[in-house]
Write an enzyme that holds these catalytic residues in place. Sequence first.
Site, PDB file in Angstrom:
ATOM      1  N   GLU A 116      35.620   6.090 -48.809  1.00  0.00           N
ATOM      2  CA  GLU A 116      34.831   4.945 -48.343  1.00  0.00           C
ATOM      3  C   GLU A 116      34.129   4.267 -49.518  1.00  0.00           C
ATOM      4  O   GLU A 116      33.468   4.908 -50.323  1.00  0.00           O
ATOM      5  CB  GLU A 116      33.772   5.364 -47.321  1.00  0.00           C
ATOM      6  CG  GLU A 116      32.939   4.183 -46.850  1.00  0.00           C
ATOM      7  CD  GLU A 116      31.755   4.582 -45.980  1.00  0.00           C
ATOM      8  OE1 GLU A 116      31.431   3.819 -45.061  1.00  0.00           O
ATOM      9  OE2 GLU A 116      31.153   5.645 -46.234  1.00  0.00           O
ATOM     10  N   GLU A 135      29.130  -3.610 -27.715  1.00  0.00           N
ATOM     11  CA  GLU A 135      28.664  -3.031 -26.449  1.00  0.00           C
ATOM     12  C   GLU A 135      28.032  -1.651 -26.610  1.00  0.00           C
ATOM     13  O   GLU A 135      27.240  -1.231 -25.775  1.00  0.00           O
ATOM     14  CB  GLU A 135      29.793  -2.988 -25.421  1.00  0.00           C
ATOM     15  CG  GLU A 135      30.929  -2.053 -25.775  1.00  0.00           C
ATOM     16  CD  GLU A 135      32.045  -2.048 -24.757  1.00  0.00           C
ATOM     17  OE1 GLU A 135      32.703  -1.002 -24.639  1.00  0.00           O
ATOM     18  OE2 GLU A 135      32.248  -3.067 -24.081  1.00  0.00           O
ATOM     19  N   GLU A 137      26.155  -0.831 -29.313  1.00  0.00           N
ATOM     20  CA  GLU A 137      25.068  -0.946 -30.282  1.00  0.00           C
ATOM     21  C   GLU A 137      23.756  -1.333 -29.588  1.00  0.00           C
ATOM     22  O   GLU A 137      23.723  -2.255 -28.774  1.00  0.00           O
ATOM     23  CB  GLU A 137      25.380  -2.015 -31.347  1.00  0.00           C
ATOM     24  CG  GLU A 137      26.418  -1.608 -32.344  1.00  0.00           C
ATOM     25  CD  GLU A 137      26.636  -2.680 -33.391  1.00  0.00           C
ATOM     26  OE1 GLU A 137      26.632  -2.306 -34.578  1.00  0.00           O
ATOM     27  OE2 GLU A 137      26.811  -3.855 -33.048  1.00  0.00           O
TER      28      GLU A 137
END
Length: 175
Positions: A116, A135, A137
């Site tokens: 990452e 939706e 969060e």
Amino acid sequence: MKQKRLQRELIYQGKIIGVYQDTIELPDGNVVKYDFIKHNGAAAVVPVTKEGKILMVRQDRNAVNRETLEIPAGKRDGSEDPAECVRRELEEETGYSCKKLEHLITLDSWVAFCDEQIDVYVATDLVLSKQHLDEDEFIDVEEWELEELEKLIFSGKIRDAKTIAGLMSYKAKYL
């Protein structure tokens, strides 16, 4: 003296990561297995108001089982440009867009087992827009003085690496 990857096997493909098992030949000839996590990367932003305050997001994080205070951030969609990702995430999470965006630093978050990469930006000339949360969060947006955030870092209340790196880099470069 360099290690050599002999094989990479996908063990699990999730929504945001792939977990692999690598077979590695070490410089001395020994062969070992390493876990590896593939991640598309992310972008984060230090949003600075015209008063010099930092917009932070407060949310519950499942992985650490607690509420966190972080700079806004999110994963890149495929090969999405990090600057576009951070513009999208800034508006989604905080309800602000920005007129000025400058790259600050690039982080490799977990070099021992994950690829990452997080590009961190500074956003200024903020313009109030509308929050567009996913939706799943639930985020509160808060304005903070940098000095207050530093106290939270050194007291152990802010432990998120990208947030610490972003805030301290912002301070070092701009203040």
